[in-house]
Design a protein around this motif. Sequence first.
Motif, mmCIF file in Angstrom:
data_model
loop_
_atom_site.group_PDB
_atom_site.id
_atom_site.type_symbol
_atom_site.label_atom_id
_atom_site.label_comp_id
_atom_site.label_asym_id
_atom_site.label_seq_id
_atom_site.Cartn_x
_atom_site.Cartn_y
_atom_site.Cartn_z
ATOM 1 N N TRP A 148 -15.884 -3.085 -10.541
ATOM 2 C CA TRP A 148 -14.915 -2.026 -10.842
ATOM 3 C C TRP A 148 -13.856 -2.495 -11.847
ATOM 4 O O TRP A 148 -13.309 -3.584 -11.723
ATOM 5 N N MET A 149 -13.557 -1.642 -12.821
ATOM 6 C CA MET A 149 -12.433 -1.840 -13.729
ATOM 7 C C MET A 149 -11.326 -0.877 -13.283
ATOM 8 O O MET A 149 -11.564 0.319 -13.149
ATOM 9 N N VAL A 150 -10.115 -1.404 -13.060
ATOM 10 C CA VAL A 150 -9.051 -0.629 -12.423
ATOM 11 C C VAL A 150 -7.859 -0.479 -13.369
ATOM 12 O O VAL A 150 -7.455 -1.438 -14.039
ATOM 13 N N PHE A 254 -22.893 5.894 -14.249
ATOM 14 C CA PHE A 254 -21.483 5.733 -14.605
ATOM 15 C C PHE A 254 -20.682 6.290 -13.440
ATOM 16 O O PHE A 254 -20.780 7.474 -13.118
ATOM 17 N N ASP A 255 -19.912 5.429 -12.777
ATOM 18 C CA ASP A 255 -19.183 5.809 -11.576
ATOM 19 C C ASP A 255 -17.685 5.771 -11.839
ATOM 20 O O ASP A 255 -17.193 4.910 -12.585
ATOM 21 N N TYR A 256 -16.960 6.668 -11.183
ATOM 22 C CA TYR A 256 -15.502 6.611 -11.240
ATOM 23 C C TYR A 256 -14.910 7.171 -9.961
ATOM 24 O O TYR A 256 -15.544 7.938 -9.221
ATOM 25 N N SER A 257 -13.668 6.749 -9.699
ATOM 26 C CA SER A 257 -12.954 7.185 -8.508
ATOM 27 C C SER A 257 -11.481 7.328 -8.861
ATOM 28 O O SER A 257 -10.936 6.509 -9.616
ATOM 29 N N ARG A 301 3.356 11.422 -11.258
ATOM 30 C CA ARG A 301 3.245 10.205 -10.470
ATOM 31 C C ARG A 301 2.162 9.321 -11.058
ATOM 32 O O ARG A 301 1.353 9.755 -11.889
ATOM 33 N N ASP A 302 2.135 8.074 -10.607
ATOM 34 C CA ASP A 302 1.107 7.138 -11.046
ATOM 35 C C ASP A 302 -0.217 7.472 -10.365
ATOM 36 O O ASP A 302 -0.247 7.887 -9.204
ATOM 37 N N VAL A 303 -1.304 7.280 -11.108
ATOM 38 C CA VAL A 303 -2.642 7.568 -10.607
ATOM 39 C C VAL A 303 -3.524 6.347 -10.841
ATOM 40 O O VAL A 303 -3.525 5.782 -11.943
ATOM 41 N N GLN A 304 -4.256 5.946 -9.827
ATOM 42 C CA GLN A 304 -5.155 4.793 -9.973
ATOM 43 C C GLN A 304 -6.559 5.273 -10.331
ATOM 44 O O GLN A 304 -7.124 6.135 -9.670
ATOM 45 N N VAL A 305 -7.097 4.693 -11.389
ATOM 46 C CA VAL A 305 -8.423 5.039 -11.897
ATOM 47 C C VAL A 305 -9.328 3.816 -11.790
ATOM 48 O O VAL A 305 -8.934 2.707 -12.170
ATOM 49 N N LYS A 306 -10.527 4.016 -11.270
ATOM 50 C CA LYS A 306 -11.520 2.945 -11.183
ATOM 51 C C LYS A 306 -12.809 3.438 -11.833
ATOM 52 O O LYS A 306 -13.265 4.547 -11.559
ATOM 53 N N ILE A 307 -13.384 2.617 -12.700
ATOM 54 C CA ILE A 307 -14.659 2.967 -13.323
ATOM 55 C C ILE A 307 -15.589 1.758 -13.262
ATOM 56 O O ILE A 307 -15.137 0.605 -13.242
ATOM 57 N N PHE A 315 -21.477 -0.696 -21.659
ATOM 58 C CA PHE A 315 -20.548 0.159 -22.388
ATOM 59 C C PHE A 315 -19.327 -0.652 -22.832
ATOM 60 O O PHE A 315 -19.123 -1.785 -22.399
ATOM 61 N N LYS A 316 -18.524 -0.028 -23.684
ATOM 62 C CA LYS A 316 -17.222 -0.600 -24.038
ATOM 63 C C LYS A 316 -16.168 0.501 -23.956
ATOM 64 O O LYS A 316 -16.302 1.553 -24.573
ATOM 65 N N LEU A 317 -15.129 0.262 -23.168
ATOM 66 C CA LEU A 317 -14.008 1.185 -23.052
ATOM 67 C C LEU A 317 -12.997 0.843 -24.142
ATOM 68 O O LEU A 317 -12.547 -0.294 -24.245
ATOM 69 N N THR A 318 -12.627 1.838 -24.951
ATOM 70 C CA THR A 318 -11.700 1.581 -26.055
ATOM 71 C C THR A 318 -10.372 2.319 -25.917
ATOM 72 O O THR A 318 -9.357 1.851 -26.419
ATOM 73 N N HIS A 319 -10.365 3.493 -25.272
ATOM 74 C CA HIS A 319 -9.153 4.284 -25.133
ATOM 75 C C HIS A 319 -9.096 4.939 -23.750
ATOM 76 O O HIS A 319 -10.133 5.265 -23.167
ATOM 77 N N LEU A 320 -7.872 5.143 -23.261
ATOM 78 C CA LEU A 320 -7.629 5.951 -22.068
ATOM 79 C C LEU A 320 -6.443 6.856 -22.366
ATOM 80 O O LEU A 320 -5.368 6.376 -22.751
ATOM 81 N N TYR A 321 -6.656 8.174 -22.233
ATOM 82 C CA TYR A 321 -5.613 9.162 -22.522
ATOM 83 C C TYR A 321 -5.242 9.889 -21.232
ATOM 84 O O TYR A 321 -6.071 10.059 -20.334
ATOM 85 N N TRP A 322 -3.996 10.347 -21.159
ATOM 86 C CA TRP A 322 -3.615 11.146 -19.997
ATOM 87 C C TRP A 322 -2.435 12.065 -20.333
ATOM 88 O O TRP A 322 -1.736 11.872 -21.322
ATOM 89 N N SER A 323 -2.260 13.035 -19.477
ATOM 90 C CA SER A 323 -1.137 13.958 -19.611
ATOM 91 C C SER A 323 -0.757 14.486 -18.231
ATOM 92 O O SER A 323 -1.604 14.546 -17.326
#
Length: 323
Positions: A148-150, A254-257, A301-307, A315-323
């Motif tokens: 997991w990447m958190v 591809f899994d996420y939580s 609030r803060d949100v925890q993302v796991k992929i 794969f390669k993760l290059t960006h994470l966007y949020w609003s």
Amino acid sequence: MTKPAWNQQGRTEFTPRANPEYTSLRSIMPPEELQYINPPPPSFYMPPDVFQPRLHPPKDDIDVLTIIEGGPSFRPNRDPIHMDTSMNEVSNLPAATDIGKGTYLHSIAGYCDGTMYSWCDKSDGQECLLSRHNDRRNGLAFDGKSGWMVFNVPKVKHGLIIVKLETWYKPGSNPKTIKWTTVNNKPDSSNRRRQLSAQSPVHAVASAGDADETAEMQNPQVREIAHPAGANNTTTSVSSDRKLARQGCVDYTFDYSIDGGDIISLNDEEYMARRFEMQRVVELMKILDDPSHTGGADEERDVQVKIRLTGCANFKLTHLYWS
């Protein structure tokens, strides 16, 4: 000026970018995860640089820069020093669990903020140390053995989180996990008796992997798969590129939580249906689109993302966007 209703934020490993230490994907990783991420390669040497005559006017010519600097003080229109870095406060989320140890940072040496003062890409092995070339598609490589990447995503208000992924890399090309046989390089219980020996096969693999990893950190090469002939044509889709580069790898998920909730698992067909191909080599995936997730329109609030990945994909993760 009225503040925009949708205040989109993001983090990336691409360079150049202002305030690199505050705007990287690593800046929103919990310390439990960050400790397993390899650092960028070191600079081969530190400032000052050698004198470059081509960057200065010839002797006895008019020196415009000296004239400007001798005039009245002024504030530059674009000054990264004044950017708001308050987003990098310590998260109030609980400590992350199920941490992955197999994520590899593809990056370049130095401080790469795109300004004339940047000290960038001056690592050992660089053919032109004076170029200071900032432009690089850096990112976090992960595969089915990375775990997991958190991320602790700060101040999410509108319940929208999007990731940008590069999905066309060859299976087995992640430098961190290339010698591993299990997730996080955990010992295989079926080989437990053999692992009791002084130098077990598993330990030998780990040692070889550590040596290879050190070499990769000292002289990193971004392992991007060359696109086939004609791939520069904007009509060429990522889909055809990924199938060729990944050599038919479709046996993966591809899994996420989100916030420790249910694990959403997408196979190759489901992933392809869910992604947005904005243009060639730009793939976006919404992993949260729920305005009520943070408690309402006026709540943040803060949100925890796991992929993670399972199976053969890389794969390669290059960006994470949020609003």
